[in-house]
Design a protein around this motif. Structure first.
Motif, PDB file in Angstrom:
ATOM      1  N   ASN A 151       3.043  -5.418  -0.878  1.00  0.00           N
ATOM      2  CA  ASN A 151       2.950  -5.363   0.581  1.00  0.00           C
ATOM      3  C   ASN A 151       1.730  -6.116   1.108  1.00  0.00           C
ATOM      4  N   SER A 152       0.750  -6.360   0.242  1.00  0.00           N
ATOM      5  CA  SER A 152      -0.477  -7.025   0.685  1.00  0.00           C
ATOM      6  C   SER A 152      -0.262  -8.489   1.018  1.00  0.00           C
ATOM      7  N   ALA A 161       0.723  -1.104   0.000  1.00  0.00           N
ATOM      8  CA  ALA A 161       0.000   0.000   0.000  1.00  0.00           C
ATOM      9  C   ALA A 161       0.809   1.235   0.000  1.00  0.00           C
ATOM     10  N   PHE A 162       1.941   1.303   0.837  1.00  0.00           N
ATOM     11  CA  PHE A 162       2.524   2.617   0.978  1.00  0.00           C
ATOM     12  C   PHE A 162       3.979   2.480   1.380  1.00  0.00           C
ATOM     13  N   SER A 163       4.707   3.554   1.233  1.00  0.00           N
ATOM     14  CA  SER A 163       6.127   3.521   1.515  1.00  0.00           C
ATOM     15  C   SER A 163       6.417   3.143   2.948  1.00  0.00           C
ATOM     16  N   GLU A 179       3.627  -1.093  -4.785  1.00  0.00           N
ATOM     17  CA  GLU A 179       3.874  -1.197  -3.349  1.00  0.00           C
ATOM     18  C   GLU A 179       2.673  -1.816  -2.638  1.00  0.00           C
ATOM     19  N   LYS A 180       1.497  -1.311  -2.951  1.00  0.00           N
ATOM     20  CA  LYS A 180       0.287  -1.796  -2.289  1.00  0.00           C
ATOM     21  C   LYS A 180       0.068  -3.276  -2.579  1.00  0.00           C
ATOM     22  N   LEU A 181       0.294  -3.668  -3.823  1.00  0.00           N
ATOM     23  CA  LEU A 181       0.098  -5.071  -4.205  1.00  0.00           C
ATOM     24  C   LEU A 181       1.085  -5.979  -3.481  1.00  0.00           C
ATOM     25  N   GLU A 234       2.487   4.104  -6.277  1.00  0.00           N
ATOM     26  CA  GLU A 234       1.888   3.421  -5.134  1.00  0.00           C
ATOM     27  C   GLU A 234       1.267   2.050  -5.425  1.00  0.00           C
ATOM     28  N   VAL A 235       0.887   1.771  -6.655  1.00  0.00           N
ATOM     29  CA  VAL A 235       0.172   0.520  -6.948  1.00  0.00           C
ATOM     30  C   VAL A 235       1.049  -0.715  -6.726  1.00  0.00           C
ATOM     31  N   GLY A 259       8.597  -3.358   3.818  1.00  0.00           N
ATOM     32  CA  GLY A 259       7.896  -3.093   2.576  1.00  0.00           C
ATOM     33  C   GLY A 259       8.799  -3.173   1.350  1.00  0.00           C
TER      34      GLY A 259
END
Length: 353
Positions: free
Chosen positions: A196-197, A16-18, A192-194, A189-190, A262
């Motif tokens: 990190n999920s 999702a985020f840094s 990262e979000k993927l 951001e996309v 992350g």
């Protein structure tokens, strides 16, 4: 080397985020690995892992890897009488994650390594790299040839064919749509979000037997998600994958580190390709490869399907190359003993009188 050539080679890396800028957590997690020294280098804190004494060999990892990726090779090299050193490169593991994309230019990473060497009182070293790390060690020789005693590349061939030589015309055997992968990594951001999920599902996919391999991909339609390195599909298909070539401990280590820090820092390397190209051509650089060069090609690595005959003989005098039969992209994990034996044998012959 022009911009098109640079982009071609940089997309060969897997890599999702840094996450927060500075990470504080246990380096050991659930497995026994060397405790790092945290060095202040080039305005960042860098985690550096060291083992053995002797001529330094510096290992540079790729994406999504860590210094830990080299643990087998480090142990073998140290046992053979060398000083094995592996940093978590900027953006990865226990090292800092700067915020700006430009902070991930390859020139900055090389400057980190020089500052690390200065802090450790190392004049010159042998450099070994894989994936993005392979590009970094070749760039070290381009920018800082006086600090390089030898080079080892695993996966991709040497990245800087002199412009004075004619271009190579190699057959197109690609099994991956690298442009699609690279384009995805540019989206803010996309990625990262993927990733990190579900870090564990990602590593299950990457460490799964005969999944992310040339042989498997070649049998799929060109339009298949896996040939486009569709990370969302890879995660979805491998949440419960069991047929892995790494242990549960190893899977837990990668998953644990990335769950905490992350993937943002590593993804920034892809976004910094333009900054890397601009920064390199502002510097004085050296086309020559006057040091011994060992090239190891994993034959089942879909990132590089070009094989051993890629024209390096045209400009590297002391070149040695070996095929790692059925080796996949993460061959240091898949075939640790074979990789270590090749490296140690070459080091002993080239650097011990």
């Amino acid at each position: 080397m022009n911009k098109r050539t640079f982009l071609k080679y940089s997309m060969m890396s897997m890599a999702a985020f840094s996450a927060p800028t500075s990470i504080a957590l246990s380096a050991k997690l659930t497995v026994d690995f060397i405790n790092p020294t945290i060095l202040k280098v080039n305005d960042i804190d860098m985690a550096v892992y060291e083992q053995g004494k002797g001529l330094p060999v510096i290992f540079c990892h790729g994406f999504p890897e860590l210094a830990y990726t080299w643990r087998h090779q480090m142990a073998s090299v140290a046992e053979a009488g060398f000083r094995a050193i592996a940093p978590d490169l900027r953006g990865f593991g226990l090292s800092d994650q700067p915020k700006n994309v430009s902070d991930y230019a390859a020139t900055k990473v090389c400057d980190d390594l020089v500052a690390m060497m200065d802090a450790m009182k190392i004049e010159s070293a042998i450099f070994c790299g894989h994936d993005w790390g392979g590009f970094i060690v070749d760039t070290m020789n381009l920018l800082y040839p006086d600090r390089v005693r030898g080079l080892i590349g695993i996966g991709a061939p040497h990245h800087y064919r002199p412009e004075s030589l004619p271009s190579l015309k190699l057959p197109n055997k690609e099994v991956l749509d690298k442009q699609a992968y690279n384009d995805f990594m540019q989206i803010p951001e996309v990625p990262e979000k993927l990733l990190n999920s579900n870090p564990q599902a990602l590593f299950r996919a990457l460490f799964r037997d005969n999944y992310f391999t040339t042989r498997h991909l070649a049998g799929l339609p060109e339009s298949s998600p896996l040939r486009k390195v569709d990370l969302a599909t890879m995660i979805k298909q491998n949440k419960d994958a069991k047929d892995l070539f790494v242990s549960q401990q190893t899977l837990d280590y990668y998953t644990g580190i990335y769950a905490k820090v992350g993937f943002a820092g590593g993804i920034q390397w892809y976004r910094a390709m333009g900054a890397t190209w601009e920064a390199i051509f502002k510097r004085k650089f050296n086309w020559k490869v006057d040091v011994p060069y060992l090239y190891l090609w994993p034959s089942d690595d879909p990132i590089n399907v070009m094989g051993l005959n890629v024209g390096m003989e045209d400009y590297i005098k002391d070149l040695e190359k070996h095929k790692l039969v059925n080796g996949n992209h993460f061959v240091m994990e898949q075939k640790p003993k074979e990789v270590s034996v090749k490296i140690v044998d070459w080091l002993n012959r080239k650097f011990k009188s």
